[in-house]
Each structure stands twice: as structure tokens, then as C-alpha cells.
Write an enzyme that holds these catalytic residues in place. Sequence first.
Site, PDB file in Angstrom:
ATOM      1  N   THR A   1     -62.089  90.185 -31.970  1.00  0.00           N
ATOM      2  CA  THR A   1     -63.026  89.941 -30.882  1.00  0.00           C
ATOM      3  C   THR A   1     -64.442  90.276 -31.348  1.00  0.00           C
ATOM      4  OG1 THR A   1     -62.522  92.184 -30.140  1.00  0.00           O
ATOM      5  CG2 THR A   1     -61.427  90.390 -28.972  1.00  0.00           C
TER       6      THR A   1
ATOM      7  N   LYS B   1     -56.109  83.243 -29.479  1.00  0.00           N
ATOM      8  CA  LYS B   1     -56.014  83.577 -30.902  1.00  0.00           C
ATOM      9  C   LYS B   1     -54.557  83.840 -31.310  1.00  0.00           C
ATOM     10  CE  LYS B   1     -59.033  86.953 -30.419  1.00  0.00           C
ATOM     11  NZ  LYS B   1     -59.348  86.756 -28.993  1.00  0.00           N
ATOM     12  N   THR B   2     -53.854  84.651 -30.513  1.00  0.00           N
ATOM     13  CA  THR B   2     -52.442  84.935 -30.823  1.00  0.00           C
ATOM     14  C   THR B   2     -51.622  83.650 -30.744  1.00  0.00           C
ATOM     15  OG1 THR B   2     -52.750  87.103 -29.815  1.00  0.00           O
ATOM     16  CG2 THR B   2     -50.470  86.382 -30.165  1.00  0.00           C
TER      17      THR B   2
ATOM     18  N   ASP C   1     -53.849  91.214 -35.863  1.00  0.00           N
ATOM     19  CA  ASP C   1     -54.721  91.241 -34.692  1.00  0.00           C
ATOM     20  C   ASP C   1     -55.735  92.373 -34.862  1.00  0.00           C
ATOM     21  OD1 ASP C   1     -55.621  90.402 -32.281  1.00  0.00           O
ATOM     22  OD2 ASP C   1     -53.958  91.176 -31.092  1.00  0.00           O
TER      23      ASP C   1
ATOM     24  N   ARG D   1     -55.948  83.183 -20.331  1.00  0.00           N
ATOM     25  CA  ARG D   1     -55.103  84.313 -19.914  1.00  0.00           C
ATOM     26  C   ARG D   1     -55.361  84.639 -18.447  1.00  0.00           C
ATOM     27  NH1 ARG D   1     -55.802  88.808 -23.563  1.00  0.00           N
ATOM     28  NH2 ARG D   1     -53.897  88.084 -24.566  1.00  0.00           N
TER      29      ARG D   1
HETATM   30  N1  LIG Z   1     -55.653  76.510 -25.378  1.00  0.00           N
HETATM   31  C1  LIG Z   1     -54.690  76.990 -24.585  1.00  0.00           C
HETATM   32  N2  LIG Z   1     -53.884  76.155 -23.894  1.00  0.00           N
HETATM   33  C2  LIG Z   1     -52.943  76.652 -23.062  1.00  0.00           C
HETATM   34  N3  LIG Z   1     -52.709  77.975 -22.870  1.00  0.00           N
HETATM   35  C3  LIG Z   1     -53.461  78.834 -23.550  1.00  0.00           C
HETATM   36  C4  LIG Z   1     -54.481  78.402 -24.440  1.00  0.00           C
HETATM   37  N4  LIG Z   1     -55.066  79.481 -24.979  1.00  0.00           N
HETATM   38  C5  LIG Z   1     -54.455  80.559 -24.460  1.00  0.00           C
HETATM   39  N5  LIG Z   1     -53.494  80.179 -23.593  1.00  0.00           N
HETATM   40  C6  LIG Z   1     -52.667  81.074 -22.791  1.00  0.00           C
HETATM   41  O1  LIG Z   1     -53.408  82.263 -22.556  1.00  0.00           O
HETATM   42  C7  LIG Z   1     -52.615  83.413 -22.848  1.00  0.00           C
HETATM   43  C8  LIG Z   1     -53.444  84.340 -23.718  1.00  0.00           C
HETATM   44  O2  LIG Z   1     -53.624  83.771 -24.985  1.00  0.00           O
HETATM   45  P1  LIG Z   1     -53.586  84.622 -26.327  1.00  0.00           P
HETATM   46  O3  LIG Z   1     -52.676  85.814 -26.184  1.00  0.00           O
HETATM   47  O4  LIG Z   1     -53.312  83.682 -27.442  1.00  0.00           O
HETATM   48  O5  LIG Z   1     -55.100  85.136 -26.391  1.00  0.00           O
HETATM   49  P2  LIG Z   1     -55.800  86.038 -27.497  1.00  0.00           P
HETATM   50  O6  LIG Z   1     -57.095  85.344 -27.819  1.00  0.00           O
HETATM   51  O7  LIG Z   1     -54.882  86.331 -28.618  1.00  0.00           O
HETATM   52  O8  LIG Z   1     -56.116  87.375 -26.717  1.00  0.00           O
HETATM   53  P3  LIG Z   1     -56.328  88.865 -27.330  1.00  0.00           P
HETATM   54  O9  LIG Z   1     -57.609  88.835 -28.108  1.00  0.00           O
HETATM   55  O10 LIG Z   1     -56.429  89.724 -26.102  1.00  0.00           O
HETATM   56  O11 LIG Z   1     -55.125  89.184 -28.168  1.00  0.00           O
HETATM   57  C9  LIG Z   1     -51.337  82.922 -23.520  1.00  0.00           C
HETATM   58  O12 LIG Z   1     -50.235  83.264 -22.751  1.00  0.00           O
HETATM   59  C10 LIG Z   1     -51.399  81.416 -23.513  1.00  0.00           C
HETATM   60  O13 LIG Z   1     -50.350  80.905 -22.732  1.00  0.00           O
END
Ligand SMILES: Nc1ncnc2c1ncn2[C@@H]1O[C@H](COP(=O)(O)OP(=O)(O)OP(=O)(O)O)[C@@H](O)[C@H]1O
Length: 348
Positions: free
Chosen positions: A163, A69-70, A114, A222
Amino acid sequence: MESFEASVVDSDADAIERSNEAALRPTSLDEFVGQRTVRDQLSLVLRAAVSRGATADHVLLSGPPGLGKTTLAMIVAGEMGATLRVSSGPAIQHAGDLAAILSSLDEGDVLFLDEIHRLARPAEEMLYLAMEDFRVDVVVGKGAGATSIPLSLPPFTIVGATTRAGLLPAPLRDRFGFTAHLDFYSDDELHSIVGRSAGKLGFEISGDAAAEIASRSRGTPRIANRLLRRVRDWAQVHGSGTGDLAAAQQALIVYEVDERGLDRLDRAVLRALCTRFGGGPVGLSTLAVSVGEESETVETVAEPFLVREGLMSRSPRGRIATADGWAHLGLEPPAGALPGAPGGRLFD
Ligand SMILES: Nc1ncnc2c1ncn2[C@@H]1O[C@H](COP(=O)(O)OP(=O)(O)OP(=O)(O)O)[C@@H](O)[C@H]1O
């Protein structure tokens, strides 16, 4: 990227984890692996906005932690050529905090919020107006003498992440022009993420080692990236420095990630469910207390994976261990409680 959360102090470990993650983040939709439908839809939204010379519609991203998401919020800003500003629901305690953030936005900025489901109610109401009319009403003074001064804002895009999409009130959800739910990734997708990340880290890894990591990553990029870094550590300290299958398997034993990808918390939850509550049904908060965790952590981190793996199920009366759940722990369900023969291996 500018963060408004200067008052939130990370532990060293959090800061290191975030900088490790930042190095591996895809920076464009083309680089973003998987989530095909979301990518195609988002790409259309962004390209159309660019071609109109307008800001993109507000975007709501939901799904379990660590699915991107981030990363997508950063990509939205990147693809729009916009500045990304970052804050989160828990950091915005008062409507005034949000007013200060919104009034400092420049035209076209992307504001990533977030954990948007944790916004305080007055801030949430201010956000409705800001998202719809690009306006906030700033209240000056108190009591009978208080006056409300309307302040217009330049157009901007909110990217909200949650989430717990179910906790978002409908009026807030409805103000997002594009909403997407991120799903867990397939092993093949995680395999390519591991390969790509290994390349970025300059770490040589074999195809079978990357597949091993992928299959134990619980559908979550992640976790795949984190396990990859632990395998790299193991290979550098105990192995030849390159990631072969043996290095991957040994590292994953050291870090207590079992062959189905369950980690210590997942197994603690499943074990508590089976051994303390006879396999359930038991309520989420009781289960969370029994493993010394917050309900939200159990609900958003362990449970979706256990349910998806068929080890636990949810019923109106609470959480229940499935036959497969008992079997994974190598435990026998109480007589007559569940069909199915227990077996399988136990990690701890
Ligand atoms: N589709 C993707 N392709 C490649 N790498 C990804 C992908 N999605 C996430 N990642 C990797 O996974 C890690 C976590 O992703 P991210 O921080 O965007 O998750 P999030 O959904 O925002 O988590 P949270 O809800 O805990 O904030 C990042 O460092 C990123 O490199």
C-alpha cells in the site's frame, strides 16, 4: 494455496471476513473487473511466459487496500497453472524465515508477499539475490566461525503487494520486471462488481440498489462487497429478502455510510481536522492520535479517499480541510480561513 503464516492467529471476525471475500474473488483476468491497463499489461506478461514455458517476471502491485492486489496474485498463479504460496513482510522477521520459505519453493511456484514494504532489512537484502539470481546465501554459525553457504533455488515468481510503494527501496523495486499501480474503481465498475457478487451470493438485487451501493463504496471493491452483504442482511431481516433501493438505503444508514461513502473513520478524521485543529494544517500522526488510530490506517485508508473526494488536501505543513470538507460536515470554517460557502448535510 499454502500459507506460511501459521503463527499469525486471526480473530474470528478476520477469518470470517476472509472467507466471505474468498467466495467472491474473481479467479481469472477475464473475470477481474476494471483496471483495464493493468489487466492488459499483466495478461501479456503471463501469456508470453506461458508460451516460452518459463516462469513469469516478478510482479509488484501497489495501491490502497481492497483494490484487488491479493486477487491478482491468485490470478497470476491460476493463469500460470502454478501453486500459490503466501506470506507477508510483517511475518518475516529474520532472514532465516525468508530462507526457509524460499528454499521450500518448487519450480514455477508463485510466492505472494503482502505488505512487502514491511520486510525486515536483512530479509530484504536476501530477497534481492533470490529475485535476481535465484540463490540465497545461508549463513551457518556465528562470529568468526560463520560461513556462508550458497543455495540455488528453482525459478519462481514473486508477486509483491504494497500500500506504500514509496517506502520500497529502489534496489528492491528495480528487481520487479512488471510493476502496476491499482487505482480506485469508477461507480460503473463497482456496479458490475456488486451485480456479479450478488449473483454469486444468490441474492437478487435491483439495478438502482446496486448503483446505490456502488456510489457509496469509495471506489473500493472490498467495500462494495462488504456493503452488499450488509444490504443482504437488512433485506433478509427487515425486508422482503431481495435487494431493492429502500433496503440498500436503510442498510447503509444502519451501518453509518453516508451518501458520499464516508464511514465513521473518515468522518472522525475530517471532524477532528476541522474542530480540533481549526481545519489544519496538522501533521498526520497528530491527526491519527486524535482519532485513536494508527497513522498508517489514517494514511492508507481514510486519507486517500478524503483527498480524492476533495474534502481534505495535503500540504508540506500537514493536512488541511477544504471548503467542501467543512461543508460536508455542515460546519462553518473560521472567518477568512477558506473561501466557499459551507452547507451540505451532516451524518453524525
Ligand atoms: N477487479 C475486481 N473485480 C471483482 N472483484 C474484485 C476486484 N478487485 C477486488 N475484488 C474483490 O474485493 C475483495 C478485496 O480484494 P483483495 O483482497 O484482492 O484486495 P487487496 O488489494 O489485496 O487488499 P489488501 O491491500 O487489504 O490486502 C476481494 O474479495 C475481491 O472479491
